[in-house]
Write an enzyme that holds these catalytic residues in place. Structure first.
Site, short mmCIF file in Angstrom:
data_model
loop_
_atom_site.label_atom_id
_atom_site.label_comp_id
_atom_site.label_asym_id
_atom_site.label_seq_id
_atom_site.Cartn_x
_atom_site.Cartn_y
_atom_site.Cartn_z
CD GLU A 90 -0.44 29.67 11.48
OE1 GLU A 90 -0.09 29.01 10.51
OE2 GLU A 90 -1.56 30.21 11.56
C1 TNX Z 1 -2.66 26.93 9.87
S1 TNX Z 1 -3.57 25.00 11.92
C2 TNX Z 1 -3.47 27.57 10.77
C3 TNX Z 1 -4.68 28.25 10.32
C4 TNX Z 1 -4.86 28.16 8.84
C5 TNX Z 1 -4.47 26.78 8.39
C6 TNX Z 1 -4.71 26.52 6.95
C7 TNX Z 1 -3.37 26.27 12.73
C8 TNX Z 1 -3.30 26.08 14.14
N1 TNX Z 1 -3.28 27.46 12.11
O1 TNX Z 1 -4.69 29.59 10.74
O2 TNX Z 1 -6.17 28.44 8.53
O3 TNX Z 1 -3.10 26.57 8.67
O4 TNX Z 1 -4.63 25.15 6.69
#
Ligand code: TNX
Length: 575
Positions: A345
């Site tokens: 992300e």
């Molecule tokens: C996605 S899983 C994210 C996290 C969040 C999560 C909530 C991932 C690699 N990144 O930053 O906390 O979803 O479920």
């Protein structure tokens, strides 16, 4: 085992409570409750009577601490006085005997585990046999690790069969031969969105050990806080570790705390995989070092829990020096072979800068003698032989409408954020293929099945839990029952996945945006953690919801004894 009753074996395999009709000698229910389901189990006609002053004897000095630990755990669980002693098997009448036997041919001939070992250990070391007959209990393995796993099965059986603490516990006669299906069975724990003390993390390690999991992936850094002391960059924790977070616990692990956690885990044959989430999820780094360049650009505000716009810049020498110093210190205090470099992300960062940043970080990790894990987005970079990617975005839950999987409700998200998410999901959809093309090993963490921050769907059997149930879990995810989240098979998960070639293992994740304290964390972990563990350890044909939930029903006794909070799902007939 000499006489095996077919009905009783069937009952054992099906996790059914066996009544005295199976026993000529003793009365009382004999419950088969081992989670994860063992590879092979046969239940016999007799029972072993576990009484006060029963001894756990061990064949080898290397088993002393394991014998002592389990003497303590079994005593606590049963209310009986159980002690450890260095004794030969023949002197151990009516006792529990732990024996290392590298020449055990039954163990040697078991199928090998698939996947990657986080400490480059031999997964065959986890195999064990557990034999319970009228006179003795024997646990045998090729290494101490297998003895630990076998003793864990015994502890669960004791818990499930202790009707009243302090009185004789009748254990069903059993022959178990067990081995893991996958070599990497982990939990990713987010200590950034809510900080937990080293002692609390140790309790999470106890939970992992209870379900034969062997990796604790510590998500040590994120927007909300940097949680690991870095001596060359003290502000990361002085400032980044103490950012006010809606009144939730903040703080950080000193390097000594971290070592303590790593050692505690190692004593339970669990490897710590530290994650430094880069180049996004770095708001805490920018709070500590505002002079670093921010490579992420966005025209709008990102108002989403746990998310922020901000990414370290691969073209900023100061940023890359920081990455290099951090990786060096973390590598030096981590005995396991893997460092997780995040990579998820990176809102607002160009693809070019993303690829160059992850490639550069991967190189730094390798220069420090470690191997690399990255979230699935890292498949878009130049992965090399032996790199591991962690697959997480699973489409079953990818509704953009907040809190509703049915898509009836209109999204409350601003349009530009919806667009951004949509684009991200389109790219995410290609990550698995990209990783496979590049021969990455894949840790399976499909969010719909193993993200333990999904809100619970079914009611609790305890009406006092309704407030917790409403508050905990990310509302952006659809609610799921514990049965729905158990309903998957790592082998059949994706047509293109070849279990032997591609899968590194199975890992659950608990993200803590909604968690405010340790009790909240426990509520989201239990009971679903046990289901994740089963998918990682047991062969698919041994995992069946109806039968699993019967085995699960007595685990509340273990959790209550440990004073762990758990969600009392109304789908389970808790003991
Ligand atoms: C996605 S899983 C994210 C996290 C969040 C999560 C909530 C991932 C690699 N990144 O930053 O906390 O979803 O479920």
């Amino acid at each position: 085992m000499k006489s095996i009753s077919f009905i009783c074996s069937l009952a054992a395999v099906c996790g059914i409570t066996l009544f005295s009709s199976c026993s000529e000698t003793e009365t009382g229910p004999r419950h088969f409750n081992i989670i994860p389901a063992p590879a092979q189990s046969n239940i016999g006609e007799n029972a072993f009577a576990l009484k006060n002053n029963c001894v756990i004897a061990y064949s080898d000095e290397s088993l002393k601490s394991i014998a002592e630990k389990f003497a303590e755990y079994i005593s606590k669980q049963s209310g009986l006085k159980i002690t450890a002693a260095d004794k030969a098997q023949k002197e151990c009448k009516n006792g529990i005997f732990l024996n290392i036997n590298p020449a055990n041919s039954e163990l040697a001939s078991m199928p090998a585990a698939f996947g990657v070992s986080a400490d480059d250990g031999n997964p065959a070391d986890e195999r064990y046999t557990l034999n319970i007959d009228k006179n003795n209990i024997t646990i045998e393995a090729m290494a101490a690790e297998g003895i630990f796993r076998g003793a864990t099965s015994l502890l669960q059986l004791v818990a499930g069969n202790s009707l009243e603490t302090g009185s004789t516990v009748y254990l069903p006669a059993l022959d178990i031969a067990d081995n893991p299906r996958f070599a990497w069975r982990g939990l990713s724990l987010d200590v950034s969105r809510c900080f937990f003390t080293a002692d609390e993390v140790k309790e999470v390690i106890d939970m992992l050990a209870l379900y034969k999991m062997n990796v604790l992936h510590l998500h040590l850094t994120d927007n909300e806080g940097w949680r690991i002391e870095i001596k060359s960059h003290q502000k990361l924790t002085e400032i980044g570790g103490n950012i006010e977070n809606n009144g939730k616990p903040v703080g950080f692990f000193t390097q000594d705390d971290y070592r303590e956690i790593v050692n505690y885990a190692a004593e339970r044959f669990i490897t710590v995989v530290p994650e430094i989430d880069l180049p996004g999820h770095t708001k805490a780094i920018f709070a500590a070092y505002p002079e670093l360049k921010n490579a992420a650009k966005m025209k709008f505000k990102l108002n989403m829990s746990g998310q922020a716009i901000g990414a370290l810049d691969v073209d900023d020498p100061k940023a890359m020096q920081l990455v290099s110093d951090v990786v060096k210190e973390i590598s030096a205090m981590t005995p396991g072979n893997y460092i997780h470099i995040g990579g998820d992300e990176t809102w607002g960062l160009s693809d070019d800068k993303y690829v160059r940043f992850v490639d550069a970080t991967r190189k730094i990790v390798k220069e420090n003698g470690k191997k690399v894990v990255g979230w699935q987005e890292s498949a878009r970079t130049n992965l090399e032989e032996g790199d591991v990617m962690q697959y997480w975005v699973h489409y079953k839950n990818m509704s953009l409408s907040s809190g509703d999987s049915t898509k009836k409700k209109k999204s409350t998200m601003p349009e530009e954020i919806q667009k951004m998410m949509k684009e991200a999901f389109m790219k995410n959809a290609k990550d698995m293929d990209l990783g496979l093309e590049k021969n990455a090993r894949i840790i399976l963490s499909p969010s719909s099945y193993v993200y333990l921050d999904f809100p619970y769907k079914e009611a609790s059997a305890d009406s006092t839990q309704s407030e917790e149930q409403k508050r905990l879990g990310l509302q952006g995810y659809p609610k799921q029952t514990i049965a729905e989240m158990y309903d998957w098979n790592p082998d059949k998960f994706n047509d293109k996945l070849n279990t032997e070639k591609n899968i590194a293992g199975v890992e659950g994740a608990i993200w803590c945006e909604t968690v405010t304290n340790f009790s909240d964390l426990q509520f989201l972990l239990m009971p679903r953690l046990a289901g994740v563990a089963e998918k990682g350890w047991s062969a698919a044909e041994n995992t069946n919801w109806e039968e699993y939930k019967s085995r699960l029903s007595s685990h509340s006794l273990l959790w209550e004894n440990m004073e762990w909070n758990y969600f009392k799902s109304s789908l389970v007939d808790w003991k």
